[in-house]
Scaffold this active site. Sequence first.
Site, PDB file in Angstrom:
ATOM      1  N   ARG A  63       0.842  -1.207   0.000  1.00 23.46           N
ATOM      2  CA  ARG A  63       0.000   0.000   0.000  1.00 23.46           C
ATOM      3  C   ARG A  63       0.873   1.252   0.000  1.00 23.46           C
ATOM      4  NH1 ARG A  63      -2.043   2.077   4.498  1.00 23.46           N
ATOM      5  NH2 ARG A  63      -2.322   0.057   5.512  1.00 23.46           N
ATOM      6  N   TYR A 116     -16.381  14.774 -16.213  1.00 25.95           N
ATOM      7  CA  TYR A 116     -16.848  13.394 -16.047  1.00 25.95           C
ATOM      8  C   TYR A 116     -17.850  13.318 -14.880  1.00 25.95           C
ATOM      9  CZ  TYR A 116     -16.669   8.497 -14.747  1.00 25.95           C
ATOM     10  OH  TYR A 116     -17.009   7.223 -14.392  1.00 25.95           O
ATOM     11  N   ASP A 188      -7.242  16.815 -15.771  1.00 25.07           N
ATOM     12  CA  ASP A 188      -7.538  15.431 -16.119  1.00 25.07           C
ATOM     13  C   ASP A 188      -7.236  15.275 -17.613  1.00 25.07           C
ATOM     14  OD1 ASP A 188      -8.751  13.069 -16.941  1.00 25.07           O
ATOM     15  OD2 ASP A 188     -10.402  13.226 -15.512  1.00 25.07           O
ATOM     16  N   LYS A 213      -8.200   3.942 -19.299  1.00 23.07           N
ATOM     17  CA  LYS A 213      -8.510   4.271 -20.691  1.00 23.07           C
ATOM     18  C   LYS A 213      -7.289   4.044 -21.584  1.00 23.07           C
ATOM     19  CE  LYS A 213     -12.492   5.285 -18.944  1.00 23.07           C
ATOM     20  NZ  LYS A 213     -12.408   5.935 -17.692  1.00 23.07           N
TER      21      LYS A 213
HETATM   22  N1  PLP Z   1     -11.768  11.094 -15.848  1.00 20.85           N
HETATM   23  C1  PLP Z   1     -12.363  10.892 -17.037  1.00 20.85           C
HETATM   24  C2  PLP Z   1     -12.237  11.923 -18.108  1.00 20.85           C
HETATM   25  C3  PLP Z   1     -13.108   9.732 -17.261  1.00 20.85           C
HETATM   26  O1  PLP Z   1     -13.710   9.538 -18.439  1.00 20.85           O
HETATM   27  C4  PLP Z   1     -13.215   8.780 -16.200  1.00 20.85           C
HETATM   28  C5  PLP Z   1     -13.989   7.534 -16.382  1.00 20.85           C
HETATM   29  O2  PLP Z   1     -14.658   7.327 -17.359  1.00 20.85           O
HETATM   30  C6  PLP Z   1     -12.590   9.049 -14.988  1.00 20.85           C
HETATM   31  C7  PLP Z   1     -11.859  10.207 -14.840  1.00 20.85           C
HETATM   32  C8  PLP Z   1     -12.674   8.085 -13.841  1.00 20.85           C
HETATM   33  O3  PLP Z   1     -11.809   7.006 -14.065  1.00 20.85           O
HETATM   34  P1  PLP Z   1     -12.019   5.531 -13.445  1.00 20.85           P
HETATM   35  O4  PLP Z   1     -13.245   4.974 -14.079  1.00 20.85           O
HETATM   36  O5  PLP Z   1     -10.762   4.832 -13.826  1.00 20.85           O
HETATM   37  O6  PLP Z   1     -12.171   5.703 -11.970  1.00 20.85           O
END
Ligand code: PLP
Length: 412
Positions: A63, A116, A188, A213
């Site tokens: 961890r 998101y 992000d 992704k």
């Molecule tokens: N940021 C974006 C732009 C996303 O599209 C997503 C998920 O689809 C996330 C963050 C969250 O990621 P996770 O599903 O790996 O927790």
Amino acid sequence: MRSNDNNNKRWQPATVTIHGGKKRDEHGALVSPLYQTATFAFENTAQGSARFAGEEAGYIYSRLGNPTVTELEHRVAALEGYPAAAACATGMGAVSASMLAFLQQGDHVVISDAIYGCSFALFSHLFTRFGIDVTFVDMSTPDQVRSAMRPETQVVFLESPVNPHLRVVDIAMVSAIAHEFDARVIVDNTFMTPLLQQPIQQGADLVLHSATKYLNGHGDVVAGIVCGSAEDIELIKLTTLKDMGATMSPHDAWLILRGLKTLDVRMERHCRNAAEVAEYLQQQPLVREVYYPGFPTHPAQRLMGTQMHGAGAVIAFELHGDIDSARQLLDELELITIAVSLGDAETLIQHPASMTHSPYTPEARAAAGITDTLIRISVGLEAVGDIIADLEQAFATIASQHKHTQPQAIYG
Ligand code: PLP
């Protein structure tokens, strides 16, 4: 001469995706071993206590750190151009771990008004319960961003292109304003990847990803990662990651290291396929509007060559009609999969209003322009002719059911 350590090498990104952060294995294994272990044995009590006291470098417990995870952190940090990174259990783990490291009761956060859905939920529902004030703002102009800032603003958070419309935010503009207020800018970068956009060049303090992704790219891992200065990443690791526990598993890190090796070639193919699919969609009479940063008229064009080095492979489009129109199109597809992720080899399609952005209230959805007929497609790596043929048969089926009707009326 070969060195044992691939950190700090000045390679181009395609080489970093394969070699960055790698250490020569004692047996000469080409692929770094997977350290699938929860804990690490100390040689004696003196070593154990020295590691806990930070007097001796070395691993203690997974961890807190693990060699496979460390290799991934070095590789992604190098790709994003930062000195350090912290791997997290999920993309949302990366969002929450980085935010909570810098925020406390009474602080204020400024956030792009279209992000998101789970980031929206985290900021608007959970953080407000702990006395953190949040302002969502359309980041199109400096005046709008500046008007949202306050003396107690600690963090400005954004995505660009903005999920799901692919509206873009000028990161350099937002960073300049945020820094006047001594606030950190966190971007992000999931949609773009470090190969198409490196927000550090525009002044971002931290960059995070849903590594689920493109970074992994094979649809078999849920993971996140945040990159930043050594001090910021240390803070994230020692506070929110160590104590809240959303750390990445070594096995997930190993899979992402494998996936990353092909990021450059995958992105090239993703982007090429997406350009053709966007062109195709734009010619469809049942499609009212296509949002794709690669179109010459898209506002993203003014950031191409500076902030952005490609259009990415996520496209959003609006149909004529209502929510049933959107559902009908998705249900007719045979190859393209209805699923809520992006960046995988498979082309994935989803309906933001009822899926990724359902955590929004109807009012917030309307304000962010997420209509009932908006559809998002993540263009995959299949032969592009097959992707287009699948869309073609779905549109044709719908049109044949409405032979005597005008396109607008089919869905109207
Ligand atoms: N940021 C974006 C732009 C996303 O599209 C997503 C998920 O689809 C996330 C963050 C969250 O990621 P996770 O599903 O790996 O927790």
